[in-house]
Design a protein around this motif. Sequence first.
Motif, PDB file in Angstrom:
ATOM      1  N   UNK A  56     -65.061 -93.824  51.742  1.00  0.00           N
ATOM      2  CA  UNK A  56     -63.937 -93.712  52.666  1.00  0.00           C
ATOM      3  C   UNK A  56     -62.723 -93.160  51.935  1.00  0.00           C
ATOM      4  N   UNK A  57     -61.748 -92.735  52.705  1.00  0.00           N
ATOM      5  CA  UNK A  57     -60.499 -92.240  52.121  1.00  0.00           C
ATOM      6  C   UNK A  57     -59.717 -93.387  51.489  1.00  0.00           C
ATOM      7  N   UNK A  58     -58.812 -93.030  50.566  1.00  0.00           N
ATOM      8  CA  UNK A  58     -57.941 -94.014  49.928  1.00  0.00           C
ATOM      9  C   UNK A  58     -56.575 -93.938  50.616  1.00  0.00           C
ATOM     10  N   UNK A  59     -56.391 -94.792  51.630  1.00  0.00           N
ATOM     11  CA  UNK A  59     -55.155 -94.805  52.401  1.00  0.00           C
ATOM     12  C   UNK A  59     -54.295 -95.983  51.959  1.00  0.00           C
ATOM     13  N   UNK A  60     -53.020 -95.719  51.767  1.00  0.00           N
ATOM     14  CA  UNK A  60     -52.104 -96.716  51.223  1.00  0.00           C
ATOM     15  C   UNK A  60     -52.104 -97.969  52.100  1.00  0.00           C
ATOM     16  N   UNK A  61     -52.324 -99.118  51.458  1.00  0.00           N
ATOM     17  CA  UNK A  61     -52.296-100.397  52.149  1.00  0.00           C
ATOM     18  C   UNK A  61     -53.593-100.794  52.808  1.00  0.00           C
ATOM     19  N   UNK A  62     -54.589 -99.912  52.800  1.00  0.00           N
ATOM     20  CA  UNK A  62     -55.850-100.203  53.475  1.00  0.00           C
ATOM     21  C   UNK A  62     -56.973-100.388  52.456  1.00  0.00           C
TER      22      UNK A  62
ATOM     23  N   UNK B 146     -53.875 -91.096  50.250  1.00  0.00           N
ATOM     24  CA  UNK B 146     -53.334 -90.591  51.507  1.00  0.00           C
ATOM     25  C   UNK B 146     -52.319 -91.557  52.108  1.00  0.00           C
ATOM     26  N   UNK B 147     -51.353 -90.983  52.801  1.00  0.00           N
ATOM     27  CA  UNK B 147     -50.438 -91.800  53.600  1.00  0.00           C
ATOM     28  C   UNK B 147     -51.209 -92.406  54.775  1.00  0.00           C
ATOM     29  N   UNK B 148     -50.881 -93.630  55.133  1.00  0.00           N
ATOM     30  CA  UNK B 148     -51.610 -94.279  56.218  1.00  0.00           C
ATOM     31  C   UNK B 148     -50.748 -94.568  57.438  1.00  0.00           C
ATOM     32  N   UNK B 149     -49.446 -94.499  57.291  1.00  0.00           N
ATOM     33  CA  UNK B 149     -48.561 -94.770  58.419  1.00  0.00           C
ATOM     34  C   UNK B 149     -48.648 -96.197  58.910  1.00  0.00           C
ATOM     35  N   UNK B 150     -48.829 -97.147  58.000  1.00  0.00           N
ATOM     36  CA  UNK B 150     -49.002 -98.537  58.416  1.00  0.00           C
ATOM     37  C   UNK B 150     -47.682 -99.305  58.324  1.00  0.00           C
ATOM     38  N   UNK B 151     -47.632-100.394  59.053  1.00  0.00           N
ATOM     39  CA  UNK B 151     -46.526-101.350  58.976  1.00  0.00           C
ATOM     40  C   UNK B 151     -47.131-102.750  58.991  1.00  0.00           C
ATOM     41  N   UNK B 152     -46.272-103.758  58.858  1.00  0.00           N
ATOM     42  CA  UNK B 152     -46.773-105.126  58.710  1.00  0.00           C
ATOM     43  C   UNK B 152     -45.993-106.065  59.636  1.00  0.00           C
TER      44      UNK B 152
ATOM     45  N   UNK C 178     -50.304-109.210  59.532  1.00  0.00           N
ATOM     46  CA  UNK C 178     -51.069-108.274  60.341  1.00  0.00           C
ATOM     47  C   UNK C 178     -50.727-106.858  59.892  1.00  0.00           C
ATOM     48  N   UNK C 179     -51.753-106.083  59.564  1.00  0.00           N
ATOM     49  CA  UNK C 179     -51.572-104.690  59.148  1.00  0.00           C
ATOM     50  C   UNK C 179     -51.701-103.824  60.395  1.00  0.00           C
ATOM     51  N   UNK C 180     -50.644-103.054  60.693  1.00  0.00           N
ATOM     52  CA  UNK C 180     -50.534-102.353  61.970  1.00  0.00           C
ATOM     53  C   UNK C 180     -50.497-100.844  61.729  1.00  0.00           C
ATOM     54  N   UNK C 181     -51.310-100.133  62.502  1.00  0.00           N
ATOM     55  CA  UNK C 181     -51.324 -98.672  62.464  1.00  0.00           C
ATOM     56  C   UNK C 181     -51.382 -98.176  63.904  1.00  0.00           C
ATOM     57  N   UNK C 182     -50.419 -97.311  64.273  1.00  0.00           N
ATOM     58  CA  UNK C 182     -50.357 -96.782  65.642  1.00  0.00           C
ATOM     59  C   UNK C 182     -50.315 -97.910  66.677  1.00  0.00           C
ATOM     60  N   UNK C 183     -49.492 -98.948  66.370  1.00  0.00           N
ATOM     61  CA  UNK C 183     -49.298-100.083  67.275  1.00  0.00           C
ATOM     62  C   UNK C 183     -50.568-100.881  67.536  1.00  0.00           C
TER      63      UNK C 183
END
Length: 735
Positions: free
Chosen positions: A355-361, A451-457, A494-499
Amino acid sequence: MQHYKALGKFGFKSRTLFTACALMAGQSITAVNAAPFSTCPSKAFLFQGKPVASYGVNLVTGSFQLIEDNPGINANINGLGFDEQDRYLYGFNTTDLQVVRMDSDFQVQALNVSGLPADYTFFVGDVSSHHYYLYRKNVGLYKIDLSPLDNDITAALTAQHIGKASVNLTDIAFNPNDNQLYGVDNGTGKLYQISPDTGAAKYIGESGETGTFGAMYFDVNGYFYLSRNQDGKIYRIDLSSVTSNSTIDELQALDVTAIHFADGPSSSQNDGARCASAPLIDEDSPSNIDFGDAPQTYATLLADNGARHLLDGETYLGLTAPDGDYDGYTGADSDDSTLLNDQSFDDEDGVNFVTAFEIGLDSVVTVYASRDGILSAWFDWNRDGDFDDQDEQSLVDIALTEGLNVLSLRVPDGAVAGNSWSRFRFSQQAELNYYGGSSSGEVEDHAFTISESGISYRYYPGENSWVTLAYEDQWPASDDYDMNDVVMYYRTVEVIQDNQVVRIDIKGELQALGGVYHNGFAVQLEDVDTTNVNQQTLRLLHNNIEQQYSGTNGATTYPILETGNSNAVVIISQDLWKQASSVCSYHRTEKGCNQTQSFDFEISVPLINPIEIGTISAPYDPFIFATEGLYHGEMFTSHPGRGLEIHLVDKAPTEKFNSDFYGLADDTSDPSTGRYFRNSNNLPWALEVSGPWKWPSERSPLLNAYPEFQTFVESNGNQGSQWFDLNQAIARHLF
């Protein structure tokens, strides 16, 4: 001659043990037969025991071999040094108090020497410019001219007293660049330069390591090596810039910190010698070493103490055994250009990024192992050109089995997007670093992209805050109601991506165990289907150590994600008493038993299909349950085990709960109305309290410790909302 690499990590205590291990392995031990050495050998020699046994040590990897265990004399030989002019070894017979010479077949011959003090043994020595030097603390440095032996082995030799020094050394070695002696004081770790002309010792600096360094060596570039008896660790000190013109001020300005270089044999008694003018790579196996190929800043080259493994033909990554290197390469996969039958082949085939290496995931990596062994891996997450930063060792001593292994790792929140490098080291040794030698296995360096993941918490109750969970494990009876049988600090992320929630992290710290019963701890994730949990990257840590199971009972192992439930249920521990020990009857509930908190956990629950952010919410449903097969009170005709659960107020139990327990003793649960785990006075058996909370001491009822709690319960929470505040507590009833 056979290398015994597997023994290199653990060392040996005598030649008898080493020989026995070799014979059990079905290997022969071959002696070298010659008079003087034919060349200036690159291997380091190590001498142990009585009669002295001679070993060859590859300083690059730490591997070693027995060369000869029959020196022709029943004596210990110490203080050895290699004479580059006549190519013999010289040492001191500590059994018979004689200076001796050793041939290339490692047979010992006594020399005719006078002038040494009577009744003294010498354990420290080396050779330079056809002179043998011996040293003993507070006795002095002695020099013996060896040139008369060129024509007559029986020639009379005279030891000349040079001077005294009081430093505590167990070996010394001549630096070929300045022809001065160097040694490290065992007790202090101080590095000294000793003049062969005066015997005076000059302090150079701190090596940072202490111990009995029974063998010391130099190489042709002026690097200084220390072999520590106790654990076999080989250290290197960089004296490569030292010349015959170096002043004491210049020497004391050097960084002489001893860097862990390799792992060699341990022993209760060591002495070493080496031809200092020889290159470090062993001429017997110059291409039997595997190096990495990341850019030089990642500790790739031998000069930088780069990662390297002695090839054993058995321990490697992938389907293809690696080719040997003379040194590290510093281009992407550049050591794959080796030709086999006139064709290039790829030996960097053991690691695959799924899998890709996405920040925070989380990411999945597959590793193919030729046999069982130990894997560690490093990732340059901040892209600063090294593996030396916090959290960059992402896999630590992972036990691989032969064949394909599926591993998961977390890309840190602070990772920097872009191209970077990783290093995988597979060996029979544990505790390897991203640099240094290993006596088995392979190192693979791989470029990868972050990669950037666009996540929030979303945090509950806050990023650095806790709620306190407290349980009374006497349910369905109230009994002592001290509410300290299990006390846990608890928070979620909770790790959140695209709501949408893509992962749920839960952390906790066990604060107290006041119950005589054994309880497990778990969390039910309401509205999360069991089938929606990604088990490949599901991860449970106990005290920062990854767990494969939630617990074991004999041959039975219990999974982390429990089967047989519609809602996902993750088990933190099957028995919390196995995670904590106590100096008293209970853990942190009795007066005078103030031991420190000792167990924490983190569980990450990744979701296959993300869930809309508004459909789930913390704290979910943390609960305790009875440990299988153990007593849990007289009201149960048999051990209730997993069927007994205790949840927060009005939280429905899991499908593993035994519904026959409803209504027993003081319980007034009524599933038809959504009432769970209350008694007739509405008192619960589990609490969630804002912030860190002081719990009652052993056998002190909660209502005595916090009187306002009764008002809070009876008013259904409309009054006494701050009942848990210390200002409302009766201090003598608190732990």
